[in-house]
Design a protein around this motif. Structure first.
Motif: not given
Length: 220
Positions: A164-166, A188-200
């Motif tokens: 989703i991010v790449s 989509i890219q920004k939303t994926g990055e936010k989700a990735a921050a939550i995963v982190q």
């Protein structure tokens, strides 16, 4: 009467030894009637409940003044009252100052010649601190389980979010600047990055620490 005198002396010595054992015991010891009257108490019990003397404690009502929940004693007597021995029953008592403590009761019922319960002999251990430590341990185990679960979920989400991010980045490279598709792809890219921050954040909790970030040279 020499033998009788010797027997009486031995008996007094035995009684004194038994009395000393009770008086210096580290656990509370008491006798009580079925209706909740103290017959005898030892100094450890007096100290445990915060009273000034054995006489003062003997004047209180066991059910009303000592049990934090009087129904606990009623249930215990209903269930174990006729049994010869009682072992490891945890109940809540209250000290003279009102503080609630958890105690573990063990002992026996003593019947009279007719078989009716004459009194109870009980040993009392204050397990308040132990129970608190056990609760802290259970809480720590729950947090550990949550951390393990969070780590597993985070790794699975990472695999999903990598696409989703790449892929939006690859799409943007092939789109002209004026393309109307750029805006939704950027969303989509920004939303994926936010989700990735939550995963982190989940991974940080699972690892019980803050990750250290530094610049690296991929070529090296």
């Amino acid at each position: 009467i020499s033998q009788r005198k010797a027997t009486e002396k031995a008996l007094r010595r035995s009684e004194a030894s038994f009395r000393e054992l009770i008086q210096h015991a580290v656990y509370g010891i008491y006798r009580s009637t079925p209706d909740g009257k103290f017959i005898s108490v030892n100094p450890a019990l007096v100290q445990m409940l915060g009273y000034g003397s054995e006489t003062e404690l003997l004047g209180v009502d066991l059910t009303k003044d000592v049990y934090a929940h009087p129904e606990q004693r009623e249930r215990m007597i209903d269930r174990y009252g006729e049994q010869p021995r009682i072992a490891g029953i945890d109940v809540e008592w209250k000290r003279k100052d009102g503080a609630v403590i958890t105690v573990r009761l063990s002992g026996r019922s003593v019947p009279d010649e007719a078989g009716r319960i004459q009194f109870y002999e009980m040993l009392v251990e204050d397990v308040t601190e132990r129970r608190a430590l056990e609760q802290q341990l259970r809480h720590a185990q729950k947090l550990e389980a949550i951390g393990t679960l969070a780590g597993g979920v985070a790794h699975d989400l990472n695999n999903i979010l990598s696409g989703i991010v790449s892929y939006p980045e690859l799409l943007l490279m092939d789109l002209p600047p004026e393309s109307p598709l750029r805006r939704p792809i950027l969303t989509i890219q920004k939303t994926g990055e936010k989700a990735a921050a939550i995963v982190q954040d989940l991974l940080t909790m699972a690892r019980r620490g803050v990750p250290v970030k530094e610049m690296v040279d991929f070529n090296q």
